[in-house]
Design a protein around this motif. Sequence first.
Motif, PDB file in Angstrom:
ATOM      1  N   THR A 265      14.605  11.070  32.886  1.00 19.48           N
ATOM      2  CA  THR A 265      15.310   9.916  32.350  1.00 19.48           C
ATOM      3  C   THR A 265      15.715   8.979  33.488  1.00 19.48           C
ATOM      4  N   LEU A 266      15.738   7.685  33.163  1.00 20.81           N
ATOM      5  CA  LEU A 266      16.167   6.691  34.144  1.00 20.81           C
ATOM      6  C   LEU A 266      17.686   6.535  34.193  1.00 20.81           C
ATOM      7  N   ASP A 267      18.391   7.324  33.423  1.00 22.24           N
ATOM      8  CA  ASP A 267      19.834   7.149  33.298  1.00 22.24           C
ATOM      9  C   ASP A 267      20.575   7.247  34.623  1.00 22.24           C
ATOM     10  N   TYR A 268      19.983   7.927  35.610  1.00 19.60           N
ATOM     11  CA  TYR A 268      20.683   8.134  36.877  1.00 19.60           C
ATOM     12  C   TYR A 268      19.984   7.429  38.034  1.00 19.60           C
ATOM     13  N   TYR A 269      19.182   6.431  37.693  1.00 16.84           N
ATOM     14  CA  TYR A 269      18.401   5.733  38.709  1.00 16.84           C
ATOM     15  C   TYR A 269      18.741   4.249  38.758  1.00 16.84           C
ATOM     16  N   ALA A 270      18.625   3.704  39.949  1.00 18.12           N
ATOM     17  CA  ALA A 270      18.533   2.260  40.105  1.00 18.12           C
ATOM     18  C   ALA A 270      17.049   1.913  40.094  1.00 18.12           C
ATOM     19  N   ILE A 271      16.731   0.819  39.428  1.00 18.01           N
ATOM     20  CA  ILE A 271      15.342   0.426  39.282  1.00 18.01           C
ATOM     21  C   ILE A 271      15.171  -1.001  39.801  1.00 18.01           C
ATOM     22  N   GLY A 272      14.106  -1.196  40.521  1.00 15.70           N
ATOM     23  CA  GLY A 272      13.855  -2.516  41.076  1.00 15.70           C
ATOM     24  C   GLY A 272      12.446  -2.993  40.806  1.00 15.70           C
ATOM     25  N   TRP A 273      12.316  -4.313  40.748  1.00 14.55           N
ATOM     26  CA  TRP A 273      11.007  -4.959  40.690  1.00 14.55           C
ATOM     27  C   TRP A 273      10.756  -5.635  42.030  1.00 14.55           C
ATOM     28  N   PHE A 274       9.585  -5.387  42.555  1.00 20.63           N
ATOM     29  CA  PHE A 274       9.167  -5.959  43.830  1.00 20.63           C
ATOM     30  C   PHE A 274       7.816  -6.630  43.616  1.00 20.63           C
TER      31      PHE A 274
ATOM     32  N   GLY B  81      11.674  -8.072  47.339  1.00 25.33           N
ATOM     33  CA  GLY B  81      12.422  -7.642  46.173  1.00 25.33           C
ATOM     34  C   GLY B  81      12.654  -8.811  45.234  1.00 25.33           C
ATOM     35  N   VAL B  82      12.458  -8.591  43.965  1.00 25.69           N
ATOM     36  CA  VAL B  82      12.619  -9.640  42.957  1.00 25.69           C
ATOM     37  C   VAL B  82      13.923  -9.453  42.180  1.00 25.69           C
ATOM     38  N   SER B  83      14.123  -8.258  41.648  1.00 27.40           N
ATOM     39  CA  SER B  83      15.309  -7.994  40.852  1.00 27.40           C
ATOM     40  C   SER B  83      15.539  -6.499  40.783  1.00 27.40           C
ATOM     41  N   CYS B  84      16.801  -6.101  40.795  1.00 26.81           N
ATOM     42  CA  CYS B  84      17.150  -4.690  40.745  1.00 26.81           C
ATOM     43  C   CYS B  84      18.322  -4.477  39.794  1.00 26.81           C
ATOM     44  N   ILE B  85      18.371  -3.287  39.201  1.00 25.80           N
ATOM     45  CA  ILE B  85      19.433  -2.967  38.250  1.00 25.80           C
ATOM     46  C   ILE B  85      19.897  -1.536  38.463  1.00 25.80           C
ATOM     47  N   SER B  86      21.182  -1.336  38.354  1.00 21.22           N
ATOM     48  CA  SER B  86      21.765  -0.004  38.487  1.00 21.22           C
ATOM     49  C   SER B  86      22.033   0.584  37.113  1.00 21.22           C
ATOM     50  N   SER B  87      21.702   1.855  36.922  1.00 23.19           N
ATOM     51  CA  SER B  87      22.022   2.521  35.661  1.00 23.19           C
ATOM     52  C   SER B  87      23.476   2.982  35.633  1.00 23.19           C
ATOM     53  N   SER B  88      24.054   3.240  36.787  1.00 27.43           N
ATOM     54  CA  SER B  88      25.405   3.801  36.815  1.00 27.43           C
ATOM     55  C   SER B  88      26.461   2.780  36.421  1.00 27.43           C
TER      56      SER B  88
ATOM     57  N   VAL C 295      21.843   4.751  46.339  1.00 22.81           N
ATOM     58  CA  VAL C 295      21.759   3.294  46.402  1.00 22.81           C
ATOM     59  C   VAL C 295      23.147   2.726  46.662  1.00 22.81           C
ATOM     60  N   THR C 296      23.303   2.013  47.771  1.00 23.44           N
ATOM     61  CA  THR C 296      24.618   1.446  48.078  1.00 23.44           C
ATOM     62  C   THR C 296      24.922   0.286  47.145  1.00 23.44           C
ATOM     63  N   THR C 297      24.023  -0.691  47.095  1.00 26.00           N
ATOM     64  CA  THR C 297      24.129  -1.790  46.141  1.00 26.00           C
ATOM     65  C   THR C 297      22.722  -2.137  45.670  1.00 26.00           C
ATOM     66  N   VAL C 298      22.623  -2.751  44.505  1.00 28.39           N
ATOM     67  CA  VAL C 298      21.300  -3.141  44.025  1.00 28.39           C
ATOM     68  C   VAL C 298      20.717  -4.250  44.904  1.00 28.39           C
ATOM     69  N   GLN C 299      21.590  -5.064  45.493  1.00 31.91           N
ATOM     70  CA  GLN C 299      21.075  -6.075  46.411  1.00 31.91           C
ATOM     71  C   GLN C 299      20.424  -5.413  47.614  1.00 31.91           C
ATOM     72  N   ALA C 300      21.063  -4.367  48.135  1.00 31.10           N
ATOM     73  CA  ALA C 300      20.486  -3.664  49.279  1.00 31.10           C
ATOM     74  C   ALA C 300      19.146  -3.038  48.916  1.00 31.10           C
ATOM     75  N   MET C 301      19.055  -2.492  47.714  1.00 27.31           N
ATOM     76  CA  MET C 301      17.782  -1.904  47.273  1.00 27.31           C
ATOM     77  C   MET C 301      16.703  -2.975  47.253  1.00 27.31           C
ATOM     78  N   CYS C 302      17.027  -4.139  46.691  1.00 25.66           N
ATOM     79  CA  CYS C 302      16.051  -5.211  46.623  1.00 25.66           C
ATOM     80  C   CYS C 302      15.728  -5.788  48.004  1.00 25.66           C
ATOM     81  N   ASP C 303      16.718  -5.884  48.848  1.00 23.58           N
ATOM     82  CA  ASP C 303      16.504  -6.483  50.166  1.00 23.58           C
ATOM     83  C   ASP C 303      15.629  -5.610  51.067  1.00 23.58           C
ATOM     84  N   THR C 304      15.798  -4.289  50.947  1.00 18.04           N
ATOM     85  CA  THR C 304      15.098  -3.394  51.869  1.00 18.04           C
ATOM     86  C   THR C 304      13.860  -2.752  51.267  1.00 18.04           C
ATOM     87  N   GLY C 305      13.910  -2.467  49.956  1.00 25.11           N
ATOM     88  CA  GLY C 305      12.806  -1.735  49.341  1.00 25.11           C
ATOM     89  C   GLY C 305      12.695  -0.311  49.837  1.00 25.11           C
ATOM     90  N   GLU C 306      13.744   0.163  50.470  1.00 21.42           N
ATOM     91  CA  GLU C 306      13.712   1.525  51.020  1.00 21.42           C
ATOM     92  C   GLU C 306      14.234   2.494  49.970  1.00 21.42           C
TER      93      GLU C 306
END
Length: 133
Positions: free
Chosen positions: A28-37, A47-54, A104-115
Motif C-alpha cells: 500500500t502507498l499509505d506510508y509512502y511519499a510519492i513524486g513525479w519526475f 522533480g515536478v510534484s510530490c505528495i506525502s501520505s502521512s 522523507v524530510t519534506t516533499v520539497q526535498a524529495m522533489c528537489d533531490t530525487g534521492e
Amino acid sequence: QLQLVESGGGLVQPGGSLRLSCTASGSTLDYYAIGWFRQAPGKEREGVSCISSSDGSTYLADPVKGRFTIFKDNAKNTVYLQMNSLEPEDTAVYYCAADPDLFVTTVQAMCDTGELHPALGSWGQGTQVTVSS
C-alpha cells in the motif's frame, strides 16, 4: 517489494491536458511519499510534484505551478498527475517514485533531490509525454 507502473502519457497539442497515473502493487502507498519526475532529452531529471501520505502535504515545482495538480486515490493505490495547459517544454519521460514517508524530510526535498532510500525506494519505468502541434 513495491512496484510502480505509470500510464496516461501520449501526444497532445499545446494547451491540452493529460492525466498520468502511478499505480502501485506489492504494498500500500499509505506510508509512502510519492513524486513525479521528468527527464527531457539532453536534460537532467527534475522533480515536478510530490505528495506525502502521512500529512497530505504537496509540492509543485515552479514551472508547473498553476497548471499541474497531484492527488492520491487510496482506494486505487494510485497517485495522479493532472497536467493542464501543456506546453512544448513539458515534453519528457515522466517517472513516478515512492519513498517511505519515514525517510522523507519534506516533499520539497524529495522533489528537489530525487534521492530515495537505497533499499526501500522505488521508481517506475516511465511514460512519454509529448506536447507538439
